[in-house]
Design a protein around this motif. Sequence first.
Motif, mmCIF file in Angstrom:
data_model
loop_
_atom_site.group_PDB
_atom_site.id
_atom_site.type_symbol
_atom_site.label_atom_id
_atom_site.label_comp_id
_atom_site.label_asym_id
_atom_site.label_seq_id
_atom_site.Cartn_x
_atom_site.Cartn_y
_atom_site.Cartn_z
ATOM 1 N N HIS A 54 24.043 -47.451 -14.363
ATOM 2 C CA HIS A 54 23.863 -47.364 -13.043
ATOM 3 C C HIS A 54 25.112 -47.873 -12.155
ATOM 4 O O HIS A 54 25.266 -47.109 -11.262
ATOM 5 C CB HIS A 54 22.900 -48.520 -12.823
ATOM 6 N N SER A 55 25.947 -48.507 -12.693
ATOM 7 C CA SER A 55 27.095 -49.024 -12.216
ATOM 8 C C SER A 55 28.169 -48.026 -12.210
ATOM 9 O O SER A 55 29.036 -47.891 -11.444
ATOM 10 C CB SER A 55 27.647 -50.350 -13.063
ATOM 11 N N ASN A 56 28.495 -47.024 -13.317
ATOM 12 C CA ASN A 56 29.062 -45.997 -13.329
ATOM 13 C C ASN A 56 28.856 -44.849 -12.227
ATOM 14 O O ASN A 56 29.917 -44.314 -11.678
ATOM 15 C CB ASN A 56 28.906 -45.322 -14.880
ATOM 16 N N ARG A 57 27.723 -44.601 -12.067
ATOM 17 C CA ARG A 57 27.119 -43.933 -10.773
ATOM 18 C C ARG A 57 27.594 -44.441 -9.529
ATOM 19 O O ARG A 57 28.151 -43.665 -8.793
ATOM 20 C CB ARG A 57 25.691 -43.495 -10.988
ATOM 21 N N ASP A 58 27.304 -45.574 -9.525
ATOM 22 C CA ASP A 58 27.877 -46.147 -8.127
ATOM 23 C C ASP A 58 29.448 -46.297 -8.022
ATOM 24 O O ASP A 58 29.946 -46.104 -6.898
ATOM 25 C CB ASP A 58 27.355 -47.691 -8.136
ATOM 26 N N GLU A 59 30.330 -46.393 -9.137
ATOM 27 C CA GLU A 59 31.486 -46.152 -9.005
ATOM 28 C C GLU A 59 32.037 -44.937 -8.826
ATOM 29 O O GLU A 59 32.803 -44.718 -7.853
ATOM 30 C CB GLU A 59 32.296 -46.574 -10.109
ATOM 31 N N HIS A 60 31.369 -43.833 -9.302
ATOM 32 C CA HIS A 60 31.801 -42.432 -8.808
ATOM 33 C C HIS A 60 31.517 -42.236 -7.366
ATOM 34 O O HIS A 60 32.064 -41.518 -6.729
ATOM 35 C CB HIS A 60 31.022 -41.599 -9.802
ATOM 36 N N PHE A 61 30.149 -42.890 -6.807
ATOM 37 C CA PHE A 61 29.739 -42.435 -5.569
ATOM 38 C C PHE A 61 30.969 -43.091 -4.575
ATOM 39 O O PHE A 61 31.240 -42.403 -3.642
ATOM 40 C CB PHE A 61 28.469 -43.091 -5.251
ATOM 41 N N LYS A 62 31.275 -44.390 -4.900
ATOM 42 C CA LYS A 62 32.357 -44.828 -3.998
ATOM 43 C C LYS A 62 33.844 -44.296 -4.060
ATOM 44 O O LYS A 62 34.146 -44.219 -2.868
ATOM 45 C CB LYS A 62 32.645 -46.412 -4.468
ATOM 46 N N THR A 63 33.892 -43.818 -5.126
ATOM 47 C CA THR A 63 35.292 -42.975 -5.259
ATOM 48 C C THR A 63 35.041 -41.622 -4.591
ATOM 49 O O THR A 63 36.151 -41.041 -3.866
ATOM 50 C CB THR A 63 35.478 -42.537 -6.981
ATOM 51 N N ALA A 64 34.068 -40.903 -4.685
ATOM 52 C CA ALA A 64 33.710 -39.756 -3.788
ATOM 53 C C ALA A 64 33.713 -39.968 -2.216
ATOM 54 O O ALA A 64 34.430 -39.295 -1.438
ATOM 55 C CB ALA A 64 32.399 -39.090 -4.167
ATOM 56 N N LEU A 65 33.270 -41.282 -1.910
ATOM 57 C CA LEU A 65 33.254 -41.245 -0.561
ATOM 58 C C LEU A 65 34.596 -41.829 -0.003
ATOM 59 O O LEU A 65 35.126 -41.421 1.083
ATOM 60 C CB LEU A 65 32.389 -42.663 -0.292
ATOM 61 N N ILE B 91 37.224 -40.631 -1.196
ATOM 62 C CA ILE B 91 38.047 -39.161 -1.145
ATOM 63 C C ILE B 91 37.970 -38.256 0.465
ATOM 64 O O ILE B 91 38.589 -37.979 0.670
ATOM 65 C CB ILE B 91 37.852 -38.506 -2.531
ATOM 66 N N VAL B 92 36.404 -38.355 0.282
ATOM 67 C CA VAL B 92 35.839 -37.812 1.665
ATOM 68 C C VAL B 92 36.661 -38.410 2.939
ATOM 69 O O VAL B 92 37.101 -37.625 3.784
ATOM 70 C CB VAL B 92 34.571 -37.824 1.886
ATOM 71 N N GLY B 93 36.856 -39.869 2.765
ATOM 72 C CA GLY B 93 37.251 -40.508 4.042
ATOM 73 C C GLY B 93 38.616 -40.081 4.111
ATOM 74 O O GLY B 93 39.299 -40.076 5.262
ATOM 75 N N ILE B 94 39.484 -39.991 2.954
ATOM 76 C CA ILE B 94 40.769 -39.618 3.059
ATOM 77 C C ILE B 94 41.032 -38.451 3.536
ATOM 78 O O ILE B 94 41.946 -38.072 4.531
ATOM 79 C CB ILE B 94 41.622 -39.934 1.677
ATOM 80 N N VAL B 95 40.380 -37.386 3.102
ATOM 81 C CA VAL B 95 40.406 -36.059 3.661
ATOM 82 C C VAL B 95 40.082 -36.020 4.981
ATOM 83 O O VAL B 95 40.784 -35.352 6.007
ATOM 84 C CB VAL B 95 39.456 -35.037 2.782
ATOM 85 N N CYS B 96 39.018 -36.758 5.643
ATOM 86 C CA CYS B 96 38.856 -36.775 7.101
ATOM 87 C C CYS B 96 39.957 -37.176 7.933
ATOM 88 O O CYS B 96 40.445 -37.003 8.980
ATOM 89 C CB CYS B 96 37.507 -37.428 7.269
ATOM 90 N N LEU B 97 40.499 -38.479 7.232
ATOM 91 C CA LEU B 97 41.846 -39.064 7.745
ATOM 92 C C LEU B 97 42.817 -38.293 7.892
ATOM 93 O O LEU B 97 43.715 -38.075 8.936
ATOM 94 C CB LEU B 97 42.063 -40.293 7.267
ATOM 95 N N LEU B 98 43.366 -37.261 6.886
ATOM 96 C CA LEU B 98 44.269 -36.597 6.965
ATOM 97 C C LEU B 98 44.057 -35.342 8.028
ATOM 98 O O LEU B 98 45.003 -34.913 8.707
ATOM 99 C CB LEU B 98 44.458 -35.637 5.525
ATOM 100 N N GLY B 99 42.706 -34.859 8.120
ATOM 101 C CA GLY B 99 42.398 -33.830 9.066
ATOM 102 C C GLY B 99 42.696 -34.401 10.567
ATOM 103 O O GLY B 99 43.120 -33.716 11.332
ATOM 104 N N LEU B 100 42.206 -35.583 10.733
ATOM 105 C CA LEU B 100 42.665 -36.176 12.054
ATOM 106 C C LEU B 100 44.114 -36.426 12.280
ATOM 107 O O LEU B 100 44.394 -36.040 13.456
ATOM 108 C CB LEU B 100 41.853 -37.766 11.968
ATOM 109 N N PHE B 101 44.717 -36.909 11.467
ATOM 110 C CA PHE B 101 46.206 -37.027 11.714
ATOM 111 C C PHE B 101 46.836 -35.484 11.868
ATOM 112 O O PHE B 101 47.794 -35.275 12.912
ATOM 113 C CB PHE B 101 46.979 -37.458 10.492
ATOM 114 N N ALA B 102 46.196 -34.281 11.207
ATOM 115 C CA ALA B 102 46.741 -33.179 11.457
ATOM 116 C C ALA B 102 46.492 -32.680 12.729
ATOM 117 O O ALA B 102 47.448 -32.010 13.670
ATOM 118 C CB ALA B 102 46.012 -32.090 10.378
#
Length: 62
Positions: free
Chosen positions: A2-13, A15-26
Amino acid sequence: MHSNRDEHFKTALQIVGIVCLLGLFAVIFHKAFADISVVWQQHSGGDFWVALGRYLFRNLAG
């Protein structure tokens, strides 16, 4: 397991946050470049810096 799935979910979030932030800066940099280009076309020479300063102060509030 269960913990491994949570870590993957946090990592995915993250990455999505970083991509959104890069889009905002662009978008911000594109808008700034377009605005400065318009001021540059309207004012030439030393008048450009004065016009750019006026434009920046005029648009500080929003």
